[in-house]
Design a protein around this motif. Structure first.
Motif, PDB file in Angstrom:
ATOM      1  N   CYS A 165       0.888  -1.149   0.000  1.00  0.00           N
ATOM      2  CA  CYS A 165       0.000   0.000   0.000  1.00  0.00           C
ATOM      3  C   CYS A 165       0.931   1.205   0.000  1.00  0.00           C
ATOM      4  CB  CYS A 165      -0.884  -0.029   1.240  1.00  0.00           C
ATOM      5  SG  CYS A 165      -2.244   1.136   1.182  1.00  0.00           S
ATOM      6  N   PRO A 166       1.769   1.299  -1.038  1.00  0.00           N
ATOM      7  CA  PRO A 166       2.857   2.275  -0.982  1.00  0.00           C
ATOM      8  C   PRO A 166       2.339   3.708  -1.168  1.00  0.00           C
ATOM      9  CG  PRO A 166       2.822   1.168  -3.108  1.00  0.00           C
ATOM     10  CD  PRO A 166       1.732   0.553  -2.297  1.00  0.00           C
ATOM     11  N   LYS A 196       6.009   4.715  -5.074  1.00  0.00           N
ATOM     12  CA  LYS A 196       5.740   4.106  -6.383  1.00  0.00           C
ATOM     13  C   LYS A 196       6.629   4.729  -7.455  1.00  0.00           C
ATOM     14  CE  LYS A 196       0.825   3.394  -5.473  1.00  0.00           C
ATOM     15  NZ  LYS A 196      -0.529   3.631  -5.972  1.00  0.00           N
ATOM     16  N   LYS A 225       7.334   2.867 -14.798  1.00  0.00           N
ATOM     17  CA  LYS A 225       5.888   2.754 -15.000  1.00  0.00           C
ATOM     18  C   LYS A 225       5.324   4.135 -15.328  1.00  0.00           C
ATOM     19  CE  LYS A 225       2.130   0.024 -13.312  1.00  0.00           C
ATOM     20  NZ  LYS A 225       1.255  -0.309 -12.212  1.00  0.00           N
ATOM     21  N   HIS A 240      -0.004   5.343 -12.841  1.00  0.00           N
ATOM     22  CA  HIS A 240      -0.548   4.511 -11.769  1.00  0.00           C
ATOM     23  C   HIS A 240      -2.027   4.786 -11.629  1.00  0.00           C
ATOM     24  CE1 HIS A 240       3.456   3.249 -10.324  1.00  0.00           C
ATOM     25  NE2 HIS A 240       3.836   4.465 -10.646  1.00  0.00           N
ATOM     26  N   HIS A 241      -2.778   3.741 -11.219  1.00  0.00           N
ATOM     27  CA  HIS A 241      -4.228   3.899 -11.052  1.00  0.00           C
ATOM     28  C   HIS A 241      -4.549   4.875  -9.926  1.00  0.00           C
ATOM     29  CE1 HIS A 241      -5.318   0.924 -13.877  1.00  0.00           C
ATOM     30  NE2 HIS A 241      -4.875  -0.117 -13.196  1.00  0.00           N
ATOM     31  N   PHE A 265      -8.184   5.462  -7.906  1.00  0.00           N
ATOM     32  CA  PHE A 265      -9.614   5.144  -7.791  1.00  0.00           C
ATOM     33  C   PHE A 265     -10.274   6.252  -6.976  1.00  0.00           C
ATOM     34  CE2 PHE A 265      -7.414   1.183  -8.328  1.00  0.00           C
ATOM     35  CZ  PHE A 265      -8.216   0.436  -9.184  1.00  0.00           C
ATOM     36  N   GLU A 272     -13.179   7.156  -4.832  1.00  0.00           N
ATOM     37  CA  GLU A 272     -14.191   6.377  -4.128  1.00  0.00           C
ATOM     38  C   GLU A 272     -14.964   7.257  -3.151  1.00  0.00           C
ATOM     39  OE1 GLU A 272     -11.629   2.251  -4.343  1.00  0.00           O
ATOM     40  OE2 GLU A 272     -11.467   3.434  -2.517  1.00  0.00           O
ATOM     41  N   ASN A 278      -8.055   6.935  -4.071  1.00  0.00           N
ATOM     42  CA  ASN A 278      -7.268   5.781  -3.672  1.00  0.00           C
ATOM     43  C   ASN A 278      -6.069   5.614  -4.601  1.00  0.00           C
ATOM     44  OD1 ASN A 278      -6.466   3.364  -2.621  1.00  0.00           O
ATOM     45  ND2 ASN A 278      -8.523   2.453  -2.672  1.00  0.00           N
ATOM     46  N   GLY A 279      -4.857   5.645  -4.049  1.00  0.00           N
ATOM     47  CA  GLY A 279      -3.669   5.436  -4.871  1.00  0.00           C
ATOM     48  C   GLY A 279      -2.674   6.578  -4.789  1.00  0.00           C
ATOM     49  N   GLY A 331      -6.589  -5.354 -12.301  1.00  0.00           N
ATOM     50  CA  GLY A 331      -6.143  -4.036 -12.741  1.00  0.00           C
ATOM     51  C   GLY A 331      -4.792  -3.621 -12.176  1.00  0.00           C
ATOM     52  N   CYS A 356       4.705  -3.221  -8.947  1.00  0.00           N
ATOM     53  CA  CYS A 356       4.236  -2.097  -8.166  1.00  0.00           C
ATOM     54  C   CYS A 356       2.777  -2.401  -7.865  1.00  0.00           C
ATOM     55  CB  CYS A 356       4.351  -0.806  -8.951  1.00  0.00           C
ATOM     56  SG  CYS A 356       3.655   0.568  -8.042  1.00  0.00           S
ATOM     57  N   ILE A 357       2.533  -2.876  -6.668  1.00  0.00           N
ATOM     58  CA  ILE A 357       1.187  -3.311  -6.328  1.00  0.00           C
ATOM     59  C   ILE A 357       0.651  -2.438  -5.210  1.00  0.00           C
ATOM     60  CG2 ILE A 357      -0.188  -5.205  -5.410  1.00  0.00           C
ATOM     61  CD1 ILE A 357       1.854  -7.058  -6.585  1.00  0.00           C
ATOM     62  N   GLY A 358      -0.625  -2.303  -5.176  1.00  0.00           N
ATOM     63  CA  GLY A 358      -1.249  -1.578  -4.075  1.00  0.00           C
ATOM     64  C   GLY A 358      -1.732  -0.245  -4.554  1.00  0.00           C
ATOM     65  N   LYS A 359      -2.795   0.169  -3.917  1.00  0.00           N
ATOM     66  CA  LYS A 359      -3.412   1.400  -4.368  1.00  0.00           C
ATOM     67  C   LYS A 359      -2.765   2.582  -3.676  1.00  0.00           C
ATOM     68  CE  LYS A 359      -7.762  -0.804  -5.339  1.00  0.00           C
ATOM     69  NZ  LYS A 359      -9.108  -1.063  -4.839  1.00  0.00           N
TER      70      LYS A 359
END
Lengths: 693, 454
Positions: free
Chosen positions: A351-352, A357, A364, A367-368, A370, A372, A384-385, B185, B451-454
């Motif tokens: 959950c960086p 990131k 990359k 990055h997403h 969200f 919410e 979120n993110g 995703g 790179c995982i996680g929101k």
């Protein structure tokens, strides 16, 4: 007033601990600095997700509150991993932050044997290595037989926004510095961890057309057996009339109880303490236990069911960062608390923060993000993110570089929080301190992250505190029984050096630990604890026997040349589409039969594995072994075993740094203690056989 | 009494080296069932027989008969380990015992770790208190030695290969696990297609490692040392001298040895198979011709050839030709019968290491022993990493898991969890060799890759 159990802190761990203890009949006090903030969600108001969802299902099966609270206050429901099989399938719900909190307050305020006290616990009183009371800021002692500390992130918490640092416990709660220092001085090893949260944006300042809409799932996938049982009523063509409802439930059994909230509080609170001060306290004729525990009731007070569960879902929206976002972050990295040197604690890898990131994955391009909703009646949305610890001007610039957020108004700033956690290897599997009897620790204070992980620990600590007071055997779940068992065993055996989050890959036996079978695999435990409504327990038992009967039927019934089982095993086949199905079979039963048909071979293999491991798991290591005196052990092994004091050989083998050779030596010790008598004949034969291998 | 162990272990209990019989011991709950499936005998099968009895039968691997054996039945708790124990006494010596071991491993036994029978004995309450203390020390000593060996291996080539294999498999597993633990995703879309390719590559690596098992025979069975040369140059005399007993018939008549004679010998701790061959010459005798052919085959398969030339005679053209076909790296040129000459003649070819011997006295073969010892000492380090019996079993288990996992994963996405569990078992098997553990490394592997996680 003498309490059996005092819970310190009313976060997700504290609430479950308090409810579990009170529901087991313990005179319980929940002490919190801000009673109206119970079960607050300082980060994303979302419950569930892969592996976390499993914890929530297990809690529900055992009698926890989290699943119901989520179902009743959820504004969006989804199912994740639908194509990857039932073992990793998971529910996730976005909750109404405010409703979640106020509903939990209502449940707490109306639970028998439970009293809520507003106050600040700064220390514990210990006599003969056992806890006897908590000590309040004003010096007052409140005695109790057991104490559960659920301090969350408040122990010596500090909030970082860019170069700014202020003390705080997260989510506008004060820090608990004295309690943190005192636990440390009581000999608890502590260390620093870090987590963070993104800024909150005004919902009307977002250009939703530039984001991709993500609606919830219909019909809404619920967590709790209670709401699942109620839900057929919600999906009638027309809103049910009172008469419909009356005919649906056994109202004749309803037995309104007298107001016990007031009688309980009157004159029974200690000096200087405010009695229950919940601003959302519900009408006093509301019998919450009756309501919660017996599903049959005739009306749904809005305090406990603010809206029709799962109705009128709100969408989330998906956007993404840009090269420009990354440039802004890169150029201001030295002004972030994380990279500017203010923060020393270890952060969460999965959950960086957005800084992490950009730094760790420079290739990359995006990055997403969200977007919410935080609730129906709030203006805030949660992006979120993009959790970060950047200064405010950089946060604004960064947010506005995201397509769709160009005009975004930031209502609350992102921050990072650093806090003390207590090394959980100082606890036993019941979450009781190894050095101070009757003192339990649960939740984020043990180094975990996530509401679900906290709630699971809180429940287990509350239950075990109660069992201890009652003089009953402890309640420990094995790794092959529940994710809760994996969570606690990992914590007390391995400790953690980063905020611990549940993953399915942490469990050895995923195929057995599915969310769909939680109520079946934990049924016997639920019966023992007696918290779950007896009607649900009976229903589970009935389902279980229906499942067995239907399994047998489809194994032996032939249809068109092959057994029904064979037909159901075909890829893509469902029970509903099976020719020769029982049309009136409950969907819960059909689901279990379907999964069994598909996975029986793999599940059997898994069960064999469990049996194989059980050998080591079942060899208890006696108390009081002086590891330091066992010369054949390596020094490192002696130290580690002395510190962790494993309860079984299986647990010993899981301690990082313990080798199979160490276990061999340990086996000698255990084997020696296990054999008290040897016939002389045996000894003679043994010596003639000598040491041959 | 609690039985802690659910698996059944097997090992050859007799010391290595030449002997008339070799004993294989099985201990654990499945001992009798395993015996039933590998032993054919008249009368009831082993599991139907009383403890403390023995039977006579044949050990078979599928349809193939491996050895004649006496099988001893011990029933729990009346056995050394207090578990069901079966001892198979093979009559074929060490090589046959190895094959019996292979057979029982193939039907469910696991190779025993050093000291494991004793460990079970005391854990199951077989050994008294004082002995238990002693055994703890014993295990300590053993595990330390094992640790030393492990360190040696860790620095070695085998370890490099095994670690690379482990890393490759771990990378594939991390991808697969990530796809289970995170929403679609959050991961690159290509994750699972890469996984299959990674698994295929890891399978090939396992295959390569398994192939080294055959080549590891030097370590397991000893080097094949062939004594060759023209007729009547003293080969059989040398053989008998080296063995310390009369094994080959020695006469002054050329062509006495007509078949190859093979014996085990341990020289300075180095095991070897010593093979005496027929003298190499053109002959009209059919039997001797056969012997010469066999001798040639033996020379081809040899790890080391002791090529004898008679120092008292001039070197024949024939002998010279044969010699020149032998590789200097794997040949010792032995000038025999030096006690018959005043001056040792110039050797015919200087590319070969030369030793002299006079097999008529014990002292006369010392130089041959020394040279053999020195040569085999160097050879003991195989040309590349080889795997042991234990490694082979574990690699085969890992391989089987990987094959099935790939099949499941490609068959249906809904079978990814059982596939991942199989790969976890594969990593556990490999980890038993390398000493690495799955759980401590998996999350690291996942987070270093995505790179995982929101």
């Amino acid at each position: 007033m003498n309490y059996d159990i005092i819970i310190v802190g009313a976060g997700h761990a504290g609430c479950e601990a308090a409810l579990a203890a009170a529901r087991m009949g313990m005179q319980t006090a929940l002490i919190t600095m801000q009673p109206d903030k119970a079960a607050n969600m300082p980060c994303n108001p979302s419950i569930g997700g892969i592996a976390k969802s499993h914890l929530v299902f297990e809690l529900d099966a055992l009698g926890g509150e989290m699943a119901r609270n989520t179902d009743m206050t959820g504004i969006q429901f989804r199912v994740l991993n639908t194509r990857k099989g039932p073992a990793v399938q998971a529910n996730r719900a976005q909750c109404d932050k405010q409703a979640y909190n106020s509903r939990m307050c209502a449940v707490l305020a109306n639970t028998r044997h439970l009293e809520i006290i507003k106050g600040n616990v700064v220390d514990i009183d210990i006599q003969d290595s056992a806890v006897t009371a908590v000590i309040m800021k004003d010096g007052q002692h409140i005695p109790a037989k057991s104490v559960v500390i659920c301090a969350g992130t408040s122990l010596r918490g500090s909030i970082h926004i860019g170069e700014e640092t202020t003390p705080g416990g997260g989510g506008d709660l004060p820090a608990a510095n004295q309690l943190g220092l005192n636990l440390h001085s009581r000999g608890f090893r502590t260390a620093r961890l870090k987590t963070g949260t993104p800024p909150r944006l005004h919902k009307d300042s977002i250009d939703y057309d530039r984001l991709v809409i993500q609606p919830g799932v219909e019909p809404p996938p619920f967590f709790s057996c209670t709401v699942k049982k109620l839900s057929p009523m919600f999906h009638v063509e027309h809103p049910p009339t009172d008469a419909d409802l009356l005919s649906m439930f056994h109202v004749e059994h309803r037995n309104p109880r007298v107001d016990h909230t007031q009688t309980r509080c009157a004159g029974s609170t200690p000096n200087n303490q405010q009695p229950t001060t919940n601003s959302q306290a519900v009408s006093s004729d509301l019998d919450v236990e009756r309501w919660m525990l017996d599903v049959g009731c005739s009306h749904f007070p809005p305090e406990l069911m603010p809206w029709q569960p799962g109705g009128d879902q709100m969408p989330c929206h998906l956007g993404h960062t840009t090269e420009e976002t990354h440039r802004i972050i890169r150029e201001n990295l030295n002004r972030s608390s994380l990279y500017g040197g203010q923060i020393s604690g270890t952060g969460v890898r999965y959950c960086p923060s957005v800084e992490d990131k950009i730094v760790k994955f420079p290739d990359k391009p995006q990055h997403h993000v969200f977007v919410e909703p935080e609730g129906r009646s709030t203006d805030l949305v949660y992006p979120n993110g993009i959790s970060n610890s950047l200064p405010r001007d950089v946060q604004r610039e960064m947010v506005r570089s995201i397509p769709g957020l160009e005009e975004a108004v930031i209502v609350e700033w992102a921050y990072a929080i650093e806090y003390d956690f207590v090394d959980p290897t100082q606890l036993t599997h019941t979450l009781e301190s190894k050095s101070i009897e009757g003192l339990f620790l649960a939740g984020q204070v043990n180094g975990t992250t996530g509401y679900e992980e906290a709630a699971a620990q809180g429940f287990m600590a509350g239950v075990n505190a109660a069992l201890k007071v009652q003089g009953e055997a402890p309640f420990v779940l094995r790794r092959d029984e529940a994710y809760i068992g994996v969570l606690i065993d990992d914590l007390v055996t391995k400790g953690t050096d980063e905020p611990y989050r549940m993953f399915t890959s942490r469990a050895e036996h995923r195929l057995l630990l599915r969310q769909d079978n939680a109520r079946f695999r934990l049924w016997e435990h639920a019966v023992r604890l007696g918290i779950v409504d007896s009607e649900l327990v009976v229903e589970t038992e009935r389902f279980a026997s229906d499942i067995e009967r239907e399994k047998q039927r489809i194994e032996t019934t032939r249809h068109g040349g092959s057994t029904l089982l064979h037909a159901l095993r075909q890829r893509g086949m469902t029970y509903a589409a099976l020719e020769g199905r029982q049309a009136d079979l409950d969907p819960v039963v059909a689901e279990q039969v379907e999964i069994w048909a598909r996975y029986a071979g793999y599940i059997e293999r898994e069960q064999k594995e469990v049996a194989k491991r059980r050998g080591m798991e079942d060899v208890a290591i006696p108390d009081g072994i002086d590891y330091r005196a066992i010369d054949p052990l390596r020094l490192e092994a002696r130290e580690k075993l002395d510190r962790i004091r494993p309860e079984t050989l299986g647990q010993a083998l899981r301690i990082p740094g313990i080798t199979p050779a160490d276990i061999s030596v340990l086996m000698v010790i255990v084997g020696r203690r296990g054999t008290t008598t040897e016939s002389t004949e045996d000894v003679r034969v043994a010596s003639t056989n000598g040491m041959r291998t | 009494m609690t039985t802690v162990f659910k698996d059944t272990i097997a090992a050859i209990s007799t010391a290595p080296g030449p002997a008339g019989i070799a004993i294989l011991r099985l201990s654990g709950p499945d001992s009798l069932a395993i015996a039933d499936s590998v032993v054919r005998c008249s009368g009831p099968p082993p599991s139907q027989r009383a403890g403390g009895t023995f039977l006579h039968g044949r050990v078979v691997h599928g349809e193939e008969e491996i050895d004649e054996a006496v099988v001893l039945i011990f029933r729990a708790p009346h056995s050394y380990t207090r578990e069901d124990v079966v001892e198979i006494q093979g009559h074929g010596g060490q090589a046959a015992a190895q094959r019996i071991l292979q057979t029982v491993l193939a039907v469910g036994a696991r190779p025993a770790d050093p000291g494991e029978f004793t460990r079970r004995a005391f854990l199951n309450g077989r050994i008294d208190l004082v002995q238990a203390e002693a055994v703890a020390d014993l295990i300590r000593a053993r595990s330390d030695r094992a640790a030393a060996a492990a360190v040696e291996q860790l620095e070695g080539r085998l370890s490099t290969q095994l670690n690379a294999l482990y890393d490759h498999l771990m990378a594939a597993v991390a991808d697969l696990e990530a796809s289970l633990d995170f929403e679609e995703g959050e991961l690159p879309p290509s994750v699972l297609t890469q996984t299959d390719a990674q698994l295929a590559a890891a399978e090939e690596e396992i295959q390569l490692l398994l192939a080294t098992w055959q080549e590891g025979h030097l370590l397991r069975d000893g080097a094949r040392v062939v004594i060759a040369g023209q007729p009547n140059v003293g080969k059989s005399t040398l053989m008998n001298r080296l063995l310390g007993r009369d094994r080959s018939i020695v006469t002054h008549l050329p062509g006495t040895t007509r078949d190859t004679i093979e014996e085990s010998l341990i020289l300075g701790g180095i095991p070897m198979r010593l093979i005496d061959t027929a003298g190499l010459r053109d002959t009209s005798c059919l039997v001797e011709q056969q012997g010469v052919t066999r001798a040639s085959i033996s020379i081809d398969q040899a790890d080391l050839v002791l090529y004898l030339i008679d120092a008292s005679q001039p070197v024949s053209v024939e002998a010279h030709t044969t010699l020149s076909r032998l590789a200097p790296k794997t040949t010792l040129l032995v000038q025999s019968k030096v006690d018959l000459v005043k001056e040792i003649p110039e050797p015919p070819d200087h590319r070969y290491e030369i030793v002299t011997c006079s097999a008529s006295s014990e002292d006369g073969v010392k130089s041959v022993r020394d040279a053999l010892f020195a040569r085999l000492g160097q050879m003991d380090t195989p040309p590349h990493a080889v795997i042991s019996e234990r490694h082979r079993t574990l690699l085969q288990l890992a391989q089987a898991c990987m094959v099935e996992a790939r099949q499941l994963a490609s068959e249906d996405e809904a079978l990814l969890v059982p596939a991942a569990d199989l790969l976890r078992s594969a990593l556990d098997h490999l980890g038993s060799i390398t000493g690495r553990t799955y759980t401590s490394e998996l999350l690291d592997a996942i987070f270093s890759r995505f790179c995982i996680g929101k």
